[in-house]
Design a protein around this motif. Structure first.
Motif, PDB file in Angstrom:
ATOM      1  N   ALA A 165      -1.754  -7.313  -1.995  1.00 43.89           N
ATOM      2  CA  ALA A 165      -0.436  -7.365  -1.072  1.00 43.89           C
ATOM      3  C   ALA A 165      -1.546  -6.554  -0.245  1.00 43.89           C
ATOM      4  N   ASP A 166      -0.879  -6.175   1.499  1.00 40.62           N
ATOM      5  CA  ASP A 166      -2.288  -5.390   2.482  1.00 40.62           C
ATOM      6  C   ASP A 166      -1.948  -4.267   1.714  1.00 40.62           C
ATOM      7  N   GLY A 167      -0.690  -3.329   1.306  1.00 41.01           N
ATOM      8  CA  GLY A 167      -1.813  -2.058   1.192  1.00 41.01           C
ATOM      9  C   GLY A 167      -1.527  -0.978   2.714  1.00 41.01           C
ATOM     10  N   THR A 168      -1.423  -1.560   3.587  1.00 39.02           N
ATOM     11  CA  THR A 168      -1.559  -1.235   4.916  1.00 39.02           C
ATOM     12  C   THR A 168       0.025  -0.650   5.570  1.00 39.02           C
ATOM     13  N   GLY A 169      -0.241   0.257   6.244  1.00 38.54           N
ATOM     14  CA  GLY A 169       1.586   0.458   6.951  1.00 38.54           C
ATOM     15  C   GLY A 169       0.978   1.551   8.387  1.00 38.54           C
ATOM     16  N   PRO A 170       1.619   2.550   8.290  1.00 35.62           N
ATOM     17  CA  PRO A 170       2.493   2.725   9.626  1.00 35.62           C
ATOM     18  C   PRO A 170       1.782   4.837   8.706  1.00 35.62           C
ATOM     19  N   ALA A 184      -6.664  -1.155  11.321  1.00 34.81           N
ATOM     20  CA  ALA A 184      -6.653  -2.108  10.763  1.00 34.81           C
ATOM     21  C   ALA A 184      -5.333  -1.172   9.407  1.00 34.81           C
ATOM     22  N   PHE A 185      -5.327  -0.272   8.731  1.00 36.25           N
ATOM     23  CA  PHE A 185      -4.620   0.296   8.002  1.00 36.25           C
ATOM     24  C   PHE A 185      -3.395   0.362   8.140  1.00 36.25           C
ATOM     25  N   ALA A 186      -3.116   0.914   9.452  1.00 36.87           N
ATOM     26  CA  ALA A 186      -2.224   1.802  10.305  1.00 36.87           C
ATOM     27  C   ALA A 186      -1.278   0.815  10.288  1.00 36.87           C
ATOM     28  N   GLU A 187      -1.961  -0.644  10.168  1.00 33.27           N
ATOM     29  CA  GLU A 187      -0.914  -1.242  10.743  1.00 33.27           C
ATOM     30  C   GLU A 187       0.080  -2.624   9.485  1.00 33.27           C
ATOM     31  N   ASP A 188       1.332  -2.890   9.995  1.00 32.62           N
ATOM     32  CA  ASP A 188       2.348  -3.970   8.853  1.00 32.62           C
ATOM     33  C   ASP A 188       2.208  -5.333   9.630  1.00 32.62           C
ATOM     34  N   ASP A 189       2.477  -5.709  10.706  1.00 31.60           N
ATOM     35  CA  ASP A 189       2.526  -6.825  11.996  1.00 31.60           C
ATOM     36  C   ASP A 189       0.839  -7.398  11.266  1.00 31.60           C
ATOM     37  N   ALA A 190       1.767  -8.974  10.371  1.00 30.27           N
ATOM     38  CA  ALA A 190       0.310  -9.392  10.045  1.00 30.27           C
ATOM     39  C   ALA A 190      -0.396 -10.063  11.084  1.00 30.27           C
TER      40      ALA A 190
END
Length: 121
Positions: free
Chosen positions: A37-42, A77-83
């Motif tokens: 999983a990416d493990g990223t997001g807002p 990059a860590f703050a992004e959840d859009d691929a």
């Protein structure tokens, strides 16, 4: 001949990208296909904002470092959840890391270069 992106060293960009490709091949040989999983997001947004501020402050004070710049890019990059946006940010992370390596190579090479002969006249 120096090409755009070579940071003043002929073949620099190709050499660094070749080194990155070799490292990727070694990772694949060691770990095989990886599916995580990416493990990223807002949730990382506030940290990214702090990193942006640190870059701005360091630049204004004349103490900007590659660490500041790469840290900011990673946190963006860590703050992004859009691929699509995450991909764009990761490309920026990779580009800054490559540029940093090129700068290291340039500095190392300039330290190894013999001093020019004294001017006589």
């Amino acid at each position: 001949m120096t090409q755009p992106g070579d940071y003043g060293l002929p073949g620099s960009l190709n050499r660094v990208l070749s080194d990155v490709a070799a490292e990727r091949a070694a990772q694949d040989a060691m770990w095989g296909v990886q599916d995580h999983a990416d493990g990223t997001g807002p949730g990382y947004g506030p940290e990214a904002d702090l990193a942006k501020r640190a870059v701005t402050d360091a630049a204004a004070e004349g103490r900007l470092t590659w660490r500041h710049i790469l840290h900011e890019e990673v946190l963006e990059a860590f703050a992004e959840d859009d691929a699509g946006r995450l991909r764009d940010e990761l490309i920026q992370v990779a580009a800054v890391a490559v540029k940093w390596v090129q700068d290291l190579d340039r500095r190392t090479r300039s330290q190894e270069a013999p001093a020019p002969p004294p001017v006589t006249g």
